[in-house]
Enzyme design. Structure first.
Site, PDB file in Angstrom:
ATOM      1  N   ASP A   1       0.845  -1.202   0.000  1.00  0.00           N
ATOM      2  CA  ASP A   1       0.000   0.000   0.000  1.00  0.00           C
ATOM      3  C   ASP A   1       0.878   1.249   0.000  1.00  0.00           C
ATOM      4  O   ASP A   1       2.043   1.208   0.402  1.00  0.00           O
ATOM      5  CB  ASP A   1      -0.885   0.037   1.257  1.00  0.00           C
ATOM      6  CG  ASP A   1      -1.851  -1.140   1.299  1.00  0.00           C
ATOM      7  OD1 ASP A   1      -2.138  -1.705   0.232  1.00  0.00           O
ATOM      8  OD2 ASP A   1      -2.289  -1.492   2.415  1.00  0.00           O
TER       9      ASP A   1
HETATM   10  N1  URA Z   1      -1.235  -6.033   3.755  1.00  0.00           N
HETATM   11  C1  URA Z   1      -1.726  -4.778   3.798  1.00  0.00           C
HETATM   12  O1  URA Z   1      -2.747  -4.525   4.404  1.00  0.00           O
HETATM   13  N2  URA Z   1      -1.052  -3.817   3.167  1.00  0.00           N
HETATM   14  C2  URA Z   1       0.112  -4.016   2.512  1.00  0.00           C
HETATM   15  O2  URA Z   1       0.709  -3.088   1.975  1.00  0.00           O
HETATM   16  C3  URA Z   1       0.611  -5.339   2.482  1.00  0.00           C
HETATM   17  C4  URA Z   1      -0.091  -6.327   3.118  1.00  0.00           C
END
Ligand code: URA
Length: 238
Positions: free
Chosen positions: A106
């Site tokens: 993310d």
């Molecule tokens: N899980 C998440 O919630 N975000 C990420 O960036 C990676 C795994």
């Protein structure tokens, strides 16, 4: 057979014009003979090419470990949203055509992101069938409880889907920082797994893929190449 400047550019991750300069500086030899022109052709399976006396290995693909900073997206093109991508911030010497992030973090997640131009490799590490473990450190708004550990171990449900068993281990004395190991890559998976337990993730960092750890010397935004032994670690369990 390929042009020498192309082989050098690819092997050393330099530009074609930098490779030509190396030839002009008479630093390049093919089978012990100094190469006179960058358009000379060679085949690395048969010819020995050296640059500055060092033999080069030709890697068809590159594998880059980035310590992803916050605020950039794991995508190849941010032009539609005006956002910066992880490719936009690749340090000099790492850029190459065809690169893409193998898996997504993310925008606000930091840590180990693998960037490659090897589609088959990316497919393998992302395939749920391969069960490659990804380790994260999460900072949470509440301490982890034994019941959360048990729920993760059993497989929590997110969006009507049951997650594969995950390992959850508090690593701070207040229980609000925890290590999580998952072997799938569902959308916002870690945040949603905690949300299903009523816990909010305040910070998230990926620290490991398989048994390969994020290089602790990489500052956010820095990268380094991953060698073949390290690549194998991604597929090993230890
Ligand atoms: N899980 C998440 O919630 N975000 C990420 O960036 C990676 C795994």
């Amino acid at each position: 057979m390929e042009r020498i400047d192309k082989i050098i550019a690819s092997a050393l991750s330099v530009t074609r014009s930098e490779a030509k300069t190396l030839v002009k500086q008479k630093q390049v030899q093919k089978n012990g003979v100094t190469v006179k022109s960058a358009d000379e052709k060679a085949d690395l399976q048969q010819d020995v090419i050296t640059v500055g006396g060092r033999k080069i290995e030709y890697n068809k693909y590159v594998y880059i470990m980035m310590n992803k900073p916050q605020g950039v997206i794991s995508s190849t093109d941010g032009s539609k949203t005006g956002e910066k991508t992880v490719l936009d911030i690749l340090p000099e010497g790492f850029g190459r055509r065809g690169l893409f992030p193998a898996g997504r973090l993310d925008k606000d997640t930091t840590g180990f992101l693998l960037i490659t131009d090897d589609g088959e490799f990316a497919h393998n590490i992302l395939s749920p069938k391969k069960h490659i473990e990804k380790t994260y450190v999460a900072v949470l708004d509440k301490p982890v409880q034994p019941s959360d550990i048990a729920a993760f171990e059993q497989g929590v449900e997110i969006g009507g889907e049951l997650c594969l068993p995950a390992k959850l281990k508090p690593i701070s004395s207040d229980g609000k920082t925890a290590e999580v190991v998952i072997s799938q890559g569902m959308y916002h998976q870690v945040k949603r797994m905690f949300a299903s337990r009523g816990i909010k993730v305040l910070e998230l960092k990926r620290t490991k893929m398989g048994a390969l750890e994020l290089d602790g010397t990489l500052a956010p935004g820095q990268c380094r190449f991953i060698n073949n032994d390290e690549l194998a670690l991604i597929f090993s369990e230890k």
